[in-house]
Structure formats: C-alpha cells, structure tokens
Design a protein around this motif. Structure first.
Motif, mmCIF file in Angstrom:
data_model
loop_
_atom_site.group_PDB
_atom_site.id
_atom_site.type_symbol
_atom_site.label_atom_id
_atom_site.label_comp_id
_atom_site.label_asym_id
_atom_site.label_seq_id
_atom_site.Cartn_x
_atom_site.Cartn_y
_atom_site.Cartn_z
ATOM 1 N N ASN A 1 0.829 -1.199 0.000
ATOM 2 C CA ASN A 1 0.000 0.000 0.000
ATOM 3 C C ASN A 1 0.863 1.249 0.000
ATOM 4 N N PHE A 2 0.305 2.329 -0.559
ATOM 5 C CA PHE A 2 1.076 3.564 -0.681
ATOM 6 C C PHE A 2 1.450 4.122 0.685
ATOM 7 N N VAL A 3 0.677 3.798 1.710
ATOM 8 C CA VAL A 3 0.995 4.295 3.045
ATOM 9 C C VAL A 3 2.387 3.817 3.474
ATOM 10 N N HIS B 1 -9.123 10.170 -9.054
ATOM 11 C CA HIS B 1 -7.734 10.508 -9.364
ATOM 12 C C HIS B 1 -6.830 9.317 -9.012
ATOM 13 N N SER B 2 -5.712 9.186 -9.713
ATOM 14 C CA SER B 2 -4.816 8.030 -9.583
ATOM 15 C C SER B 2 -5.581 6.738 -9.876
ATOM 16 N N ALA B 3 -6.300 6.754 -11.015
ATOM 17 C CA ALA B 3 -7.212 5.655 -11.341
ATOM 18 C C ALA B 3 -6.499 4.343 -11.641
ATOM 19 N N GLY C 1 -3.920 2.963 -10.029
ATOM 20 C CA GLY C 1 -3.240 2.324 -8.901
ATOM 21 C C GLY C 1 -4.098 1.277 -8.220
ATOM 22 N N GLY C 2 -3.678 0.898 -7.012
ATOM 23 C CA GLY C 2 -4.388 -0.149 -6.288
ATOM 24 C C GLY C 2 -5.804 0.262 -5.932
ATOM 25 N N ILE C 3 -5.958 1.411 -5.291
ATOM 26 C CA ILE C 3 -7.288 1.876 -4.916
ATOM 27 C C ILE C 3 -8.103 2.190 -6.170
ATOM 28 N N GLY C 4 -7.477 2.873 -7.120
ATOM 29 C CA GLY C 4 -8.191 3.259 -8.336
ATOM 30 C C GLY C 4 -8.737 2.060 -9.081
ATOM 31 N N VAL D 1 -4.907 9.999 -14.428
ATOM 32 C CA VAL D 1 -3.634 9.332 -14.151
ATOM 33 C C VAL D 1 -2.509 10.355 -14.318
ATOM 34 N N GLY D 2 -1.385 10.074 -13.657
ATOM 35 C CA GLY D 2 -0.280 11.029 -13.681
ATOM 36 C C GLY D 2 0.550 10.974 -14.944
ATOM 37 N N ARG D 3 0.486 9.859 -15.667
ATOM 38 C CA ARG D 3 1.292 9.701 -16.889
ATOM 39 C C ARG D 3 0.382 9.209 -17.997
ATOM 40 N N GLU E 1 0.809 7.219 -20.361
ATOM 41 C CA GLU E 1 0.896 5.789 -20.683
ATOM 42 C C GLU E 1 0.069 4.920 -19.725
ATOM 43 N N LYS E 2 -0.414 5.501 -18.605
ATOM 44 C CA LYS E 2 -1.225 4.721 -17.662
ATOM 45 C C LYS E 2 -2.715 4.754 -18.008
ATOM 46 N N ALA E 3 -3.091 5.615 -18.951
ATOM 47 C CA ALA E 3 -4.523 5.782 -19.245
ATOM 48 C C ALA E 3 -5.132 4.505 -19.821
ATOM 49 N N ALA F 1 -4.931 11.777 -18.740
ATOM 50 C CA ALA F 1 -3.720 12.194 -18.029
ATOM 51 C C ALA F 1 -3.942 13.597 -17.478
ATOM 52 N N ARG F 2 -3.536 13.785 -16.199
ATOM 53 C CA ARG F 2 -3.710 15.109 -15.603
ATOM 54 C C ARG F 2 -2.812 16.111 -16.310
ATOM 55 N N GLY F 3 -3.334 17.306 -16.535
ATOM 56 C CA GLY F 3 -2.582 18.355 -17.214
ATOM 57 C C GLY F 3 -3.543 19.414 -17.691
ATOM 58 N N LEU G 1 -11.716 13.613 0.062
ATOM 59 C CA LEU G 1 -10.251 13.736 0.111
ATOM 60 C C LEU G 1 -9.728 12.587 0.962
ATOM 61 N N PHE G 2 -8.855 11.754 0.378
ATOM 62 C CA PHE G 2 -8.437 10.563 1.131
ATOM 63 C C PHE G 2 -6.951 10.282 1.061
ATOM 64 N N GLY G 3 -6.150 11.277 0.712
ATOM 65 C CA GLY G 3 -4.720 11.020 0.692
ATOM 66 C C GLY G 3 -3.956 12.281 0.379
ATOM 67 N N GLY H 1 -13.562 14.122 4.428
ATOM 68 C CA GLY H 1 -12.279 13.441 4.583
ATOM 69 C C GLY H 1 -12.499 11.973 4.861
ATOM 70 N N PHE H 2 -11.505 11.159 4.495
ATOM 71 C CA PHE H 2 -11.601 9.720 4.796
ATOM 72 C C PHE H 2 -10.234 9.212 5.221
ATOM 73 N N SER H 3 -10.209 8.439 6.299
ATOM 74 C CA SER H 3 -8.973 7.810 6.759
ATOM 75 C C SER H 3 -9.253 6.397 7.252
ATOM 76 N N HIS H 4 -8.670 5.419 6.585
ATOM 77 C CA HIS H 4 -8.755 4.022 7.046
ATOM 78 C C HIS H 4 -8.159 3.920 8.445
ATOM 79 N N ARG H 5 -7.028 4.553 8.655
ATOM 80 C CA ARG H 5 -6.385 4.501 9.970
ATOM 81 C C ARG H 5 -7.300 5.094 11.035
ATOM 82 N N MET I 1 5.884 2.261 -7.007
ATOM 83 C CA MET I 1 4.758 3.036 -6.456
ATOM 84 C C MET I 1 5.207 4.462 -6.145
ATOM 85 N N ALA I 2 6.401 4.602 -5.557
ATOM 86 C CA ALA I 2 6.886 5.938 -5.178
ATOM 87 C C ALA I 2 7.081 6.825 -6.396
ATOM 88 N N GLU I 3 7.449 6.198 -7.513
ATOM 89 C CA GLU I 3 7.714 6.968 -8.737
ATOM 90 C C GLU I 3 6.473 7.134 -9.596
HETATM 91 N N1 NAP Z 1 -7.214 7.671 3.398
HETATM 92 C C1 NAP Z 1 -7.009 6.377 3.457
HETATM 93 O O1 NAP Z 1 -7.403 5.720 4.407
HETATM 94 C C2 NAP Z 1 -6.273 5.716 2.345
HETATM 95 C C3 NAP Z 1 -6.225 4.315 2.280
HETATM 96 C C4 NAP Z 1 -5.546 3.713 1.220
HETATM 97 C C5 NAP Z 1 -4.938 4.515 0.258
HETATM 98 N N2 NAP Z 1 -4.997 5.860 0.372
HETATM 99 C C6 NAP Z 1 -4.372 6.715 -0.641
HETATM 100 O O2 NAP Z 1 -4.848 6.301 -1.888
HETATM 101 C C7 NAP Z 1 -3.846 6.487 -2.875
HETATM 102 C C8 NAP Z 1 -3.672 5.193 -3.643
HETATM 103 O O3 NAP Z 1 -3.094 4.241 -2.769
HETATM 104 P P1 NAP Z 1 -2.561 2.846 -3.305
HETATM 105 O O4 NAP Z 1 -2.036 2.123 -2.129
HETATM 106 O O5 NAP Z 1 -3.595 2.217 -4.137
HETATM 107 O O6 NAP Z 1 -1.311 3.281 -4.186
HETATM 108 P P2 NAP Z 1 -1.140 3.408 -5.785
HETATM 109 O O7 NAP Z 1 -2.346 4.068 -6.369
HETATM 110 O O8 NAP Z 1 -0.801 2.075 -6.291
HETATM 111 O O9 NAP Z 1 0.080 4.398 -5.915
HETATM 112 C C9 NAP Z 1 -0.008 5.753 -5.593
HETATM 113 C C10 NAP Z 1 -0.293 6.639 -6.812
HETATM 114 O O10 NAP Z 1 -0.311 7.973 -6.375
HETATM 115 C C11 NAP Z 1 -0.142 8.799 -7.510
HETATM 116 N N3 NAP Z 1 0.693 9.945 -7.193
HETATM 117 C C12 NAP Z 1 0.279 11.220 -7.283
HETATM 118 N N4 NAP Z 1 1.245 12.046 -6.916
HETATM 119 C C13 NAP Z 1 2.299 11.298 -6.576
HETATM 120 C C14 NAP Z 1 3.614 11.605 -6.118
HETATM 121 N N5 NAP Z 1 4.032 12.850 -5.920
HETATM 122 N N6 NAP Z 1 4.451 10.592 -5.870
HETATM 123 C C15 NAP Z 1 4.052 9.318 -6.059
HETATM 124 N N7 NAP Z 1 2.807 8.964 -6.485
HETATM 125 C C16 NAP Z 1 1.957 9.954 -6.742
HETATM 126 C C17 NAP Z 1 0.450 7.918 -8.602
HETATM 127 O O11 NAP Z 1 -0.576 7.686 -9.569
HETATM 128 P P3 NAP Z 1 -0.920 8.796 -10.670
HETATM 129 O O12 NAP Z 1 0.380 9.420 -11.025
HETATM 130 O O13 NAP Z 1 -1.547 8.050 -11.762
HETATM 131 O O14 NAP Z 1 -1.857 9.747 -10.008
HETATM 132 C C18 NAP Z 1 0.763 6.622 -7.886
HETATM 133 O O15 NAP Z 1 0.679 5.529 -8.731
HETATM 134 C C19 NAP Z 1 -2.591 6.940 -2.138
HETATM 135 O O16 NAP Z 1 -2.477 8.346 -2.232
HETATM 136 C C20 NAP Z 1 -2.862 6.526 -0.713
HETATM 137 O O17 NAP Z 1 -2.170 7.300 0.238
HETATM 138 C C21 NAP Z 1 -5.642 6.474 1.389
#
Ligand code: NAP
Length: 328
Positions: free
Chosen positions: A40-42, A146-148, A150-153, A172-174, A176-178, A191-193, A236-238, A263-267, A313-315
C-alpha cells in the motif's frame, strides 16, 4: 522469522529483509502466520519519511495481511488456531508473523484464496468505504477518481458495478497509464494536465460529476470543485505528493453548489470504528466468494521483491494492486 525492515527515511537502499523475533499476542490480540500481504502507498509514505507515518526507525511496514491464526491472546473469542483470516495488523504486517486486534481479524470464506484476501483489509475495504460510507455512491452516479490506475483506483472500478453501476472517469499522472485504467474498467481515463476540467466537462455533457475520489492532497481540489455537478460530493483521502495541504476553499462555492467535501482515513476508522473496517472487509470477501468480484493482482514472490515494487509506487510507475507471498 523474516520481516521487511526500513532502516531510515529514504528509498529501497534503506529497506532490507531481516531475521527478527516472532511476536506473541497480548490480551485481545491474535498472532497470524502471514501467507500473503498487500502493498500500500501508506508504506511508501512511511519509507520516504512523510510526517505521521513512521513513528520510529527502524520502521516495520505492512498494514494488510491474510494467513492462518497462529496463537490467540487472552480474552479472544470466536477464532481458533488454524483459521484462515484476513486482517489489518497493528503495523509490521510485511513479516512472516504479525499481530492484529481481534476485532480487525475476519474469516476468509472457503473458495477465496489467501492471495486475494490479502488485498482486502486495507485496499479493497478502503475502496468500498470510499464509495459507500464517505462518498454516498448512488447507482447511476458519474464518479471521477484521481490516480485511477493504482491499487485503490483499480479496485474502485471493480466495485462500482457491484454497487449498481455508474460512469467512471479516471485521471492518471502519466499518459501511458490511461490505457491500463480503461482496460481496468474506466469509461474514460485522462492524463492530468492542461485542459483536464474541459475534458471532464465534455465527457459529462457539461453537467459535471456526482462524486470525486481524490488522494492528491489539495493539489486537485480547485479542479474537483470546478467539475462537481450540483449536489456533488468530494472525498479527500490522501496526500500522495506529501508536503503540506492547503486550507479548504471559501464556503461560497459549497453553499451555491450544494457541495460536500469529506475526509476519509482508514487509519482513523481502525482506531475509532474498527467494526466498519471489519464489515467492509467481510463484504468484499463475500463478493470474492460468490464470484461477483475477480480482482486482478500482481504477485511478488517474496519479501525481498517488495522494495523494488515500493520504488515503482513511489515513482508513480506502478499499475494495479500488488500482493507478496510471505509464508507457505
Ligand atoms: N485515506 C485512506 O485511508 C487511504 C487508504 C488507502 C490509500 N490511500 C491513498 O490512496 C492512494 C492510492 O493508494 P494505493 O495504495 O492504491 O497506491 P497506488 O495508487 O498504487 O500508488 C499511488 C499513486 O499515487 C499517484 N501519485 C500522485 N502524486 C504522486 C507523487 N508525488 N508521488 C508518487 N505517487 C503519486 C500515482 O498515480 P498517478 O500518477 O496516476 O496519479 C501513484 O501511482 C494513495 O495516495 C494513498 O495514500 C488512502
């Protein structure tokens, strides 16, 4: 036992698999032999040192597991050693043995693989709760995510049809991910822009969207408000980019548009309302058990492969949801 350890804030150069002592459960806790864990991104936010995600170094990441009950602490009922379970652990889940509070341990139905169950307690449960609890999704809604890619998307795209269906627009941020996001269920991924608001408006016949699910801090909030339809909800969840978030916008736009920002927080729910997380986990496991949900996963073979996946994920180069095989 083996565990992933992050030794200092930074990148994969500071992550390693180490031998550590297996934990024993305290009162109200369960220890679990971890078969699979979700990424997870966390964990990436903790690794890069974002405020509020790692409270000590070395840091032991991992907030989503599936496996079998190893040992019950005092005062735990309703579970037995050997039960197949999915759980939100008390941190430290990327390890061969992890602890969880009993109220966050959920039985995995027969027919659901532990590999799939490992994606549920945080990722899929969050996706369901974003739609239902926070987003008040109604069948037929147009949803902007947004970030469609990724894992959550990708999970949201799988869950919307099970909740009655709607129109899904992703960003999506890039570029090529669309294509991957559209293959994963989005009707349109952009793609965002420049020109994003116009593209969303055009795709909705000028009406805008009913629900926005936004993990981008407040960087996209002005856009969210611009494209929200009358009565729209913004969740807003991240804060994927890290750093400080801006103040919320003046109330005028919310009042005039009957808009809601939530707002939403799993934690936060884990701490204050764990039953909501456990119920969402059970509900998604039920979708998997009855065959209504088949969620594509990328599987890593061992804990040693996790740091490179965290790099992706970080990139912002990862697509979809990752799980790692931890135990037998
Ligand atoms: N609030 C909560 O309880 C909760 C729970 C789970 C996850 N989340 C949030 O949901 C999001 C998705 O989580 P995930 O685990 O499924 O991860 P993920 O989507 O697989 O990866 C994170 C995505 O964030 C986007 N991103 C935007 N700006 C970024 C930056 N500066 N650096 C790196 N990535 C960036 C990227 O997608 P694009 O470039 O395509 O946008 C990246 O692929 C994360 O932001 C996470 O923190 C929140």
């Amino acid at each position: 036992m083996r565990a992933l350890v992050m030794t200092a804030p930074g990148g994969s150069e500071n992550s390693e698999v180490r031998e550590v002592d297996a934990p024993r459960p305290g009162p109200g806790e369960v220890s679990i032999d971890v078969a699979y864990a979700g990424l997870n991104f966390v964990d990436v936010m903790a690794r890069r040192g974002d405020t509020g995600y790692a409270f000590e170094w070395p840091h032991r990441p991992g907030l989503e597991i599936a496996g079998t009950v190893r040992e019950l602490g005092a005062e735990v009922g309703g579970l037995s050693v050997g039960d197949r379970v999915a759980a939100v652990p008390t941190g430290r889940g990327l390890a061969e043995v992890a602890l969880a509070r009993a109220e966050l341990v959920v039985p995995v139905p027969d027919g659901v693989a532990l590999r799939e169950a490992a994606a549920v307690p945080l990722g899929l449960a969050t996706s369901l709760l974003l739609l239902t609890e926070a987003g008040r999704f109604t069948p037929g809604d147009t949803v902007l995510v947004h970030s469609a890619g990724g894992g959550i998307g990708s999970a949201i795209a799988q869950l919307v049809p099970l909740l009655g269906g709607g129109r899904l627009i992703g960003t999506v941020g890039r570029p090529e991910k669309a294509a991957a996001a559209e293959k994963g269920g989005y009707d349109l991924a952009i793609a965002r822009g420049d020109g994003l608001a116009e593209a969303v408006r055009a795709a909705t016949g000028g009406r805008g969207v009913d629900l926005v699910l936004d993990p981008l801090g407040t960087t996209a909030l002005a856009l969210d408000l611009e494209v929200a339809a009358p009565g729209g909800r913004i969740v807003l969840f991240g804060n994927a980019g890290g750093g400080t978030v801006d103040a919320l916008p003046p109330a005028g736009r919310l009042l005039s548009g009957n808009l809601t920002i939530t707002g939403f927080s799993h934690r936060g729910l884990v701490a204050a309302a764990p039953a909501k997380v456990a119920n969402a986990t059970s509900r998604v496991l039920g979708f998997l058990a009855d065959g209504r949900l088949a969620f594509p996963l990328s599987e890593l073979a061992s804990l040693a492969d996790v740091p490179a996946a965290h790099d992706l994920m970080a990139e912002g180069r990862a697509t979809g949801k990752y799980v790692v095989q931890v135990g037998g």
